[in-house]
Design a protein around this motif. Sequence first.
Motif, PDB file in Angstrom:
ATOM      1  N   ALA A   1      -1.987  -9.909  -0.545  1.00 34.87           N
ATOM      2  CA  ALA A   1      -1.649  -8.690  -1.278  1.00 34.87           C
ATOM      3  C   ALA A   1      -0.184  -8.645  -1.691  1.00 34.87           C
ATOM      4  CB  ALA A   1      -1.989  -7.463  -0.432  1.00 34.87           C
ATOM      5  N   LEU A   2       0.690  -9.332  -0.947  1.00 34.98           N
ATOM      6  CA  LEU A   2       2.112  -9.371  -1.290  1.00 34.98           C
ATOM      7  C   LEU A   2       2.557 -10.761  -1.737  1.00 34.98           C
ATOM      8  CD1 LEU A   2       3.623  -7.239   1.623  1.00 34.98           C
ATOM      9  CD2 LEU A   2       3.309  -6.539  -0.754  1.00 34.98           C
ATOM     10  N   GLN A   3       1.602 -11.600  -2.073  1.00 34.79           N
ATOM     11  CA  GLN A   3       1.898 -12.992  -2.397  1.00 34.79           C
ATOM     12  C   GLN A   3       2.762 -13.145  -3.638  1.00 34.79           C
ATOM     13  OE1 GLN A   3      -1.615 -15.469  -2.539  1.00 34.79           O
ATOM     14  NE2 GLN A   3      -0.697 -16.899  -3.976  1.00 34.79           N
ATOM     15  N   SER A  18      -0.714 -12.943  12.152  1.00 33.70           N
ATOM     16  CA  SER A  18      -1.837 -13.158  11.235  1.00 33.70           C
ATOM     17  C   SER A  18      -1.806 -12.204  10.057  1.00 33.70           C
ATOM     18  CB  SER A  18      -3.163 -13.019  11.993  1.00 33.70           C
ATOM     19  OG  SER A  18      -3.250 -13.957  13.036  1.00 33.70           O
ATOM     20  N   THR A  19      -1.366 -10.975  10.294  1.00 27.13           N
ATOM     21  CA  THR A  19      -1.351  -9.981   9.220  1.00 27.13           C
ATOM     22  C   THR A  19      -0.342 -10.350   8.138  1.00 27.13           C
ATOM     23  OG1 THR A  19      -2.029  -8.250  10.759  1.00 27.13           O
ATOM     24  CG2 THR A  19      -1.047  -7.540   8.679  1.00 27.13           C
ATOM     25  N   ILE A  20       0.890 -10.631   8.521  1.00 31.20           N
ATOM     26  CA  ILE A  20       1.899 -10.985   7.516  1.00 31.20           C
ATOM     27  C   ILE A  20       1.619 -12.358   6.920  1.00 31.20           C
ATOM     28  CG2 ILE A  20       3.534 -11.954   9.188  1.00 31.20           C
ATOM     29  CD1 ILE A  20       5.785 -10.749   7.481  1.00 31.20           C
ATOM     30  N   ARG A  21       1.000 -13.243   7.706  1.00 33.07           N
ATOM     31  CA  ARG A  21       0.622 -14.573   7.191  1.00 33.07           C
ATOM     32  C   ARG A  21      -0.318 -14.446   6.004  1.00 33.07           C
ATOM     33  NH1 ARG A  21      -3.548 -17.007  10.914  1.00 33.07           N
ATOM     34  NH2 ARG A  21      -4.790 -15.552   9.651  1.00 33.07           N
ATOM     35  N   ASP A  22      -1.301 -13.546   6.082  1.00 31.81           N
ATOM     36  CA  ASP A  22      -2.229 -13.361   4.970  1.00 31.81           C
ATOM     37  C   ASP A  22      -1.591 -12.590   3.819  1.00 31.81           C
ATOM     38  OD1 ASP A  22      -4.165 -14.735   6.293  1.00 31.81           O
ATOM     39  OD2 ASP A  22      -5.426 -13.010   6.748  1.00 31.81           O
ATOM     40  N   LEU A  23      -0.807 -11.579   4.142  1.00 33.71           N
ATOM     41  CA  LEU A  23      -0.179 -10.783   3.083  1.00 33.71           C
ATOM     42  C   LEU A  23       0.679 -11.645   2.163  1.00 33.71           C
ATOM     43  CD1 LEU A  23       0.935  -7.588   5.056  1.00 33.71           C
ATOM     44  CD2 LEU A  23      -0.834  -7.691   3.281  1.00 33.71           C
ATOM     45  N   ARG A  24       1.398 -12.602   2.746  1.00 33.64           N
ATOM     46  CA  ARG A  24       2.291 -13.437   1.947  1.00 33.64           C
ATOM     47  C   ARG A  24       1.732 -14.830   1.658  1.00 33.64           C
ATOM     48  NH1 ARG A  24       5.764 -13.078  -1.498  1.00 33.64           N
ATOM     49  NH2 ARG A  24       7.217 -14.612  -0.654  1.00 33.64           N
ATOM     50  N   LYS A  25       0.638 -15.213   2.341  1.00 34.69           N
ATOM     51  CA  LYS A  25       0.116 -16.585   2.396  1.00 34.69           C
ATOM     52  C   LYS A  25       1.101 -17.450   3.184  1.00 34.69           C
ATOM     53  CE  LYS A  25      -3.059 -18.273   1.025  1.00 34.69           C
ATOM     54  NZ  LYS A  25      -3.195 -18.924  -0.255  1.00 34.69           N
ATOM     55  N   ILE A  26       0.527 -18.330   3.989  1.00 36.21           N
ATOM     56  CA  ILE A  26       1.344 -19.014   4.978  1.00 36.21           C
ATOM     57  C   ILE A  26       2.404 -19.920   4.355  1.00 36.21           C
ATOM     58  CG2 ILE A  26      -0.281 -20.959   5.252  1.00 36.21           C
ATOM     59  CD1 ILE A  26       0.504 -20.796   8.308  1.00 36.21           C
ATOM     60  N   TRP A  51       8.110  -9.802  -3.533  1.00 37.75           N
ATOM     61  CA  TRP A  51       8.548  -8.771  -2.606  1.00 37.75           C
ATOM     62  C   TRP A  51       8.779  -7.434  -3.302  1.00 37.75           C
ATOM     63  CZ3 TRP A  51       7.918  -9.268   2.325  1.00 37.75           C
ATOM     64  CH2 TRP A  51       7.947 -10.536   2.925  1.00 37.75           C
ATOM     65  N   GLU A  52       8.797  -7.417  -4.614  1.00 43.48           N
ATOM     66  CA  GLU A  52       9.045  -6.156  -5.318  1.00 43.48           C
ATOM     67  C   GLU A  52       7.944  -5.130  -5.062  1.00 43.48           C
ATOM     68  OE1 GLU A  52       7.327  -9.043  -8.469  1.00 43.48           O
ATOM     69  OE2 GLU A  52       8.670  -9.099  -6.736  1.00 43.48           O
ATOM     70  N   TYR A  53       6.783  -5.590  -4.565  1.00 41.54           N
ATOM     71  CA  TYR A  53       5.688  -4.672  -4.273  1.00 41.54           C
ATOM     72  C   TYR A  53       5.789  -4.059  -2.876  1.00 41.54           C
ATOM     73  CZ  TYR A  53       3.704  -7.121  -8.286  1.00 41.54           C
ATOM     74  OH  TYR A  53       3.503  -7.666  -9.530  1.00 41.54           O
ATOM     75  N   LEU A  54       6.750  -4.523  -2.083  1.00 46.28           N
ATOM     76  CA  LEU A  54       6.793  -4.122  -0.684  1.00 46.28           C
ATOM     77  C   LEU A  54       7.082  -2.640  -0.483  1.00 46.28           C
ATOM     78  CD1 LEU A  54       6.744  -4.756   2.313  1.00 46.28           C
ATOM     79  CD2 LEU A  54       9.115  -5.545   2.138  1.00 46.28           C
ATOM     80  N   ASP A  55       8.014  -2.091  -1.252  1.00 51.16           N
ATOM     81  CA  ASP A  55       8.416  -0.700  -1.025  1.00 51.16           C
ATOM     82  C   ASP A  55       7.270   0.280  -1.219  1.00 51.16           C
ATOM     83  OD1 ASP A  55      10.982  -1.441  -0.368  1.00 51.16           O
ATOM     84  OD2 ASP A  55      11.782  -1.147  -2.391  1.00 51.16           O
ATOM     85  N   THR A  56       6.325  -0.045  -2.079  1.00 55.46           N
ATOM     86  CA  THR A  56       5.203   0.867  -2.319  1.00 55.46           C
ATOM     87  C   THR A  56       3.928   0.450  -1.584  1.00 55.46           C
ATOM     88  OG1 THR A  56       4.619  -0.372  -4.332  1.00 55.46           O
ATOM     89  CG2 THR A  56       6.074   1.537  -4.582  1.00 55.46           C
ATOM     90  N   TYR A  57       3.976  -0.703  -0.919  1.00 52.48           N
ATOM     91  CA  TYR A  57       2.782  -1.183  -0.248  1.00 52.48           C
ATOM     92  C   TYR A  57       2.531  -0.401   1.041  1.00 52.48           C
ATOM     93  CZ  TYR A  57      -0.488  -4.088   2.300  1.00 52.48           C
ATOM     94  OH  TYR A  57      -1.582  -4.509   3.009  1.00 52.48           O
ATOM     95  N   GLU A  58       1.262  -0.028   1.263  1.00 52.63           N
ATOM     96  CA  GLU A  58       0.865   0.672   2.479  1.00 52.63           C
ATOM     97  C   GLU A  58      -0.202  -0.115   3.215  1.00 52.63           C
ATOM     98  OE1 GLU A  58       2.136   3.382   3.722  1.00 52.63           O
ATOM     99  OE2 GLU A  58       3.513   3.810   2.061  1.00 52.63           O
TER     100      GLU A  58
END
Length: 305
Positions: free
Chosen positions: A53-55, A99-107, A58-65
């Motif tokens: 979802a954040l791959q 695991s959560t951040i690994r998927d959000l950004r891809k490893i 990082w510009e999407y981070l501030d609004t990501y929930e």
Amino acid sequence: MINPLYEHQKEWGYYEEALREVPDFQGEVRRDPYGNIYGRLEEKTKGECIKGALQEGWEYLDTYELPKYNEAYEEEVKSIISKNADKYLLGTLSVAVFSTIRDLRKIDNLLMDVILEKDNVIKVLKKIEKLLLELIDKAGVLGFDGVIVYDDWGTQTALLINPVLWRELFKPIYAKIVKEAHDKGLHFFVHSCGYVYDIIEDFIEIGVDVLQFDQPELVGINKLSDKFGGRVTFWSPVDIQKVMATGDKEYIQSSTEKMMTEFGSYGGGFIAKDYPTWEDIDVKEEWAQWARDVFLGKSKLDDID
């Protein structure tokens, strides 16, 4: 966990909206509550994350929930707990530290991020920490005995990241959630696949009660026992890769006895485990039963034909 944005794509299917984002993928897809796209081929396995979802930036981070805790499940959970009050009840945390951040950004991105984008990694981890603390609090209120987080930290030979970076970025969040669990009267379990010897001492230091390893022979039963026996509990099946996959009855049963002897020599510290999906790793039911029989005292090494 629930996220209304993706509820219509939570089951496997061929969703045009999702497939447009992964044009080179030809299989089934679904979205998890975090907005990641998972894919699988031939209707097999639980799939792998193929787009985070954040791959894309990082510009999407501030609004990501992150997704929300779904209170609708509480009544069902309460019923299950009340019917099993005589058992040890272990709750699986549906969000994980790595695991959560690994998927959000891809490893592949994340392994660069931990060096180049530390501030943003920490921002995501703060969001994850907040949700984990909420889930642990809920587990305590509902009446669980312990909670477990699933984070695969190792390759076959080493950690995925430098231990120094692990201690800087990830150890603090583990320390906070372990403390929260203990404050709520819960034991804290950590599952990890791979070679994680370099951070076992860290897990013990922050109070992790149980380490769940499916491949204890990557480090070695003797080494785990000699170094950490009596200071942490190991919850493991007979090694699923180096032992069970051989189909060698004598080796499987002698390895089972070895686990019980080595870990048991410290007056405890071992929980025998049965792997839930032996068929996925081509271990026959007969082979699995050889280990079970030794664990349950139904068979000894002398009984081998």
